[in-house]
Design a protein around this motif. Sequence first.
Motif, mmCIF file in Angstrom:
data_model
loop_
_atom_site.group_PDB
_atom_site.id
_atom_site.type_symbol
_atom_site.label_atom_id
_atom_site.label_comp_id
_atom_site.label_asym_id
_atom_site.label_seq_id
_atom_site.Cartn_x
_atom_site.Cartn_y
_atom_site.Cartn_z
ATOM 1 N N LEU A 76 0.850 -1.174 0.000
ATOM 2 C CA LEU A 76 0.000 0.000 0.000
ATOM 3 C C LEU A 76 0.894 1.235 0.000
ATOM 4 O O LEU A 76 1.899 1.273 0.710
ATOM 5 C CB LEU A 76 -0.882 0.006 1.252
ATOM 6 N N VAL A 77 0.533 2.244 -0.779
ATOM 7 C CA VAL A 77 1.319 3.473 -0.863
ATOM 8 C C VAL A 77 0.432 4.652 -0.471
ATOM 9 O O VAL A 77 -0.660 4.810 -1.009
ATOM 10 C CB VAL A 77 1.851 3.691 -2.300
ATOM 11 N N ILE A 78 0.902 5.451 0.480
ATOM 12 C CA ILE A 78 0.236 6.711 0.812
ATOM 13 C C ILE A 78 0.804 7.740 -0.162
ATOM 14 O O ILE A 78 1.969 8.101 -0.088
ATOM 15 C CB ILE A 78 0.505 7.146 2.270
ATOM 16 N N VAL A 79 -0.033 8.195 -1.079
ATOM 17 C CA VAL A 79 0.418 9.097 -2.140
ATOM 18 C C VAL A 79 0.459 10.544 -1.658
ATOM 19 O O VAL A 79 1.392 11.283 -1.955
ATOM 20 C CB VAL A 79 -0.510 8.982 -3.367
ATOM 21 N N LYS A 80 -0.582 10.942 -0.920
ATOM 22 C CA LYS A 80 -0.679 12.313 -0.427
ATOM 23 C C LYS A 80 -1.336 12.287 0.942
ATOM 24 O O LYS A 80 -2.099 11.375 1.256
ATOM 25 C CB LYS A 80 -1.544 13.168 -1.363
ATOM 26 N N LYS A 81 -1.046 13.316 1.742
ATOM 27 C CA LYS A 81 -1.746 13.464 3.013
ATOM 28 C C LYS A 81 -1.909 14.944 3.310
ATOM 29 O O LYS A 81 -1.112 15.776 2.863
ATOM 30 C CB LYS A 81 -1.024 12.748 4.149
ATOM 31 N N ALA A 82 -2.974 15.246 4.053
ATOM 32 C CA ALA A 82 -3.239 16.616 4.478
ATOM 33 C C ALA A 82 -3.827 16.545 5.878
ATOM 34 O O ALA A 82 -4.496 15.574 6.238
ATOM 35 C CB ALA A 82 -4.199 17.305 3.522
ATOM 36 N N ILE A 83 -3.564 17.577 6.666
ATOM 37 C CA ILE A 83 -3.961 17.583 8.071
ATOM 38 C C ILE A 83 -4.817 18.814 8.350
ATOM 39 O O ILE A 83 -4.525 19.905 7.863
ATOM 40 C CB ILE A 83 -2.709 17.588 8.973
ATOM 41 N N GLY A 84 -5.865 18.610 9.150
ATOM 42 C CA GLY A 84 -6.711 19.725 9.562
ATOM 43 C C GLY A 84 -7.783 19.247 10.519
ATOM 44 O O GLY A 84 -8.100 18.062 10.576
ATOM 45 N N ASP A 85 -8.352 20.169 11.270
ATOM 46 C CA ASP A 85 -9.446 19.846 12.178
ATOM 47 C C ASP A 85 -10.741 19.924 11.380
ATOM 48 O O ASP A 85 -11.268 20.999 11.120
ATOM 49 C CB ASP A 85 -9.466 20.822 13.361
ATOM 50 N N ASP A 90 -10.996 20.434 18.019
ATOM 51 C CA ASP A 90 -9.649 20.884 18.395
ATOM 52 C C ASP A 90 -8.601 19.780 18.315
ATOM 53 O O ASP A 90 -7.524 19.911 18.879
ATOM 54 C CB ASP A 90 -9.623 21.524 19.792
ATOM 55 N N ARG A 91 -8.903 18.674 17.635
ATOM 56 C CA ARG A 91 -7.945 17.603 17.393
ATOM 57 C C ARG A 91 -7.831 17.444 15.878
ATOM 58 O O ARG A 91 -8.837 17.307 15.199
ATOM 59 C CB ARG A 91 -8.408 16.288 18.028
ATOM 60 N N PRO A 92 -6.617 17.439 15.352
ATOM 61 C CA PRO A 92 -6.478 17.336 13.894
ATOM 62 C C PRO A 92 -6.790 15.931 13.380
ATOM 63 O O PRO A 92 -6.536 14.937 14.049
ATOM 64 C CB PRO A 92 -5.007 17.683 13.665
ATOM 65 N N GLU A 93 -7.365 15.890 12.198
ATOM 66 C CA GLU A 93 -7.539 14.643 11.460
ATOM 67 C C GLU A 93 -6.503 14.629 10.337
ATOM 68 O O GLU A 93 -6.029 15.683 9.909
ATOM 69 C CB GLU A 93 -8.953 14.535 10.859
ATOM 70 N N THR A 94 -6.163 13.432 9.880
ATOM 71 C CA THR A 94 -5.281 13.288 8.729
ATOM 72 C C THR A 94 -6.103 12.655 7.620
ATOM 73 O O THR A 94 -6.778 11.648 7.837
ATOM 74 C CB THR A 94 -4.069 12.386 9.050
ATOM 75 N N VAL A 95 -6.057 13.252 6.446
ATOM 76 C CA VAL A 95 -6.752 12.708 5.279
ATOM 77 C C VAL A 95 -5.668 12.219 4.334
ATOM 78 O O VAL A 95 -4.709 12.944 4.043
ATOM 79 C CB VAL A 95 -7.642 13.764 4.603
ATOM 80 N N VAL A 96 -5.798 10.956 3.877
ATOM 81 C CA VAL A 96 -4.774 10.381 3.011
ATOM 82 C C VAL A 96 -5.368 9.908 1.694
ATOM 83 O O VAL A 96 -6.520 9.479 1.636
ATOM 84 C CB VAL A 96 -4.027 9.202 3.690
ATOM 85 N N VAL A 97 -4.549 10.016 0.662
ATOM 86 C CA VAL A 97 -4.841 9.409 -0.634
ATOM 87 C C VAL A 97 -3.903 8.212 -0.731
ATOM 88 O O VAL A 97 -2.693 8.355 -0.576
ATOM 89 C CB VAL A 97 -4.580 10.389 -1.796
ATOM 90 N N ALA A 98 -4.473 7.024 -0.963
ATOM 91 C CA ALA A 98 -3.669 5.802 -0.990
ATOM 92 C C ALA A 98 -4.078 4.934 -2.164
ATOM 93 O O ALA A 98 -5.213 5.000 -2.640
ATOM 94 C CB ALA A 98 -3.857 5.026 0.318
ATOM 95 N N HIS A 99 -3.124 4.137 -2.634
ATOM 96 C CA HIS A 99 -3.426 3.120 -3.641
ATOM 97 C C HIS A 99 -2.414 1.985 -3.531
ATOM 98 O O HIS A 99 -1.434 2.078 -2.800
ATOM 99 C CB HIS A 99 -3.488 3.689 -5.061
ATOM 100 N N CYS A 100 -2.695 0.916 -4.246
ATOM 101 C CA CYS A 100 -1.771 -0.217 -4.268
ATOM 102 C C CYS A 100 -0.634 0.107 -5.221
ATOM 103 O O CYS A 100 -0.835 0.743 -6.253
ATOM 104 C CB CYS A 100 -2.499 -1.488 -4.702
ATOM 105 N N ASP A 101 0.564 -0.337 -4.888
ATOM 106 C CA ASP A 101 1.763 -0.038 -5.668
ATOM 107 C C ASP A 101 1.822 -0.949 -6.885
ATOM 108 O O ASP A 101 2.496 -1.975 -6.876
ATOM 109 C CB ASP A 101 2.998 -0.223 -4.778
ATOM 110 N N ALA A 102 1.116 -0.573 -7.934
ATOM 111 C CA ALA A 102 1.081 -1.370 -9.160
ATOM 112 C C ALA A 102 2.335 -1.098 -9.982
ATOM 113 O O ALA A 102 2.824 0.025 -10.037
ATOM 114 C CB ALA A 102 -0.154 -1.034 -9.976
ATOM 115 N N SER A 103 2.847 -2.138 -10.617
ATOM 116 C CA SER A 103 4.053 -1.958 -11.419
ATOM 117 C C SER A 103 3.740 -1.320 -12.765
ATOM 118 O O SER A 103 4.616 -0.767 -13.411
ATOM 119 C CB SER A 103 4.748 -3.300 -11.626
ATOM 120 N N MET A 104 2.501 -1.410 -13.202
ATOM 121 C CA MET A 104 2.105 -0.820 -14.482
ATOM 122 C C MET A 104 0.725 -0.185 -14.346
ATOM 123 O O MET A 104 -0.060 -0.567 -13.495
ATOM 124 C CB MET A 104 2.060 -1.886 -15.580
#
Length: 191
Positions: A76-85, A90-104
């Motif tokens: 699994l690869v985390i491609v992008k992440k962003a943080i914000g409440d 008053d507690r930050p959440e993390t939002v991630v963009v993820a996908h499987c590491d495909a060779s093609m």
Amino acid sequence: MQHPAVPELAHTTPRPIHWVATATAVSGVIALSSMLHPGSATAAQPPGGTEAAQATAAAPDPAKADIPLDCGPVKLVIVKKAIGDLDGDDRPETVVVAHCDASMGTPPDGVYVLTQAAGATEPRVVATLVDPKDRSTVTDFAVRDAAVTATLLGYSSPDVPSCCPDVKTPAHWQWKGGAFIRSTPSGARSV
């Protein structure tokens, strides 16, 4: 015999290798620019938050989360992440963009919201904003003003090859009434 004002240069006659070199350089710039993006703004405090509460609340670490994406033998690869409440607690959440590491090809992305309760050792996924089954690729991804925004590249039909998304849709998610509500600006979808 007169000499021209500008001597003939070897690079004025393009050869296939020139086009390959140019395409490689442009691809490298595009790939690099997609990885580099500005961080979250920190100049203003969100309404209702205290500096002490935000200083003690660390954003969830995606590397410690159990992302619900079955990649089989590839990682699994985390491609992008962003943080914000996103929910105003008053507690930050993390939002991630993820996908499987495909060779093609272009593997579809998933977008997940992570949170971590006070005293918990691991973050947990509390929402899936984009399911990889939708075959979307996520671009222009950000968390701003307690909302998640992205552009989704997708397909008008199952017959469109995975290499070539033909639909571009902006999306916006905001926490309302205990759930993330998605909105799309009217007339914003393009083919």
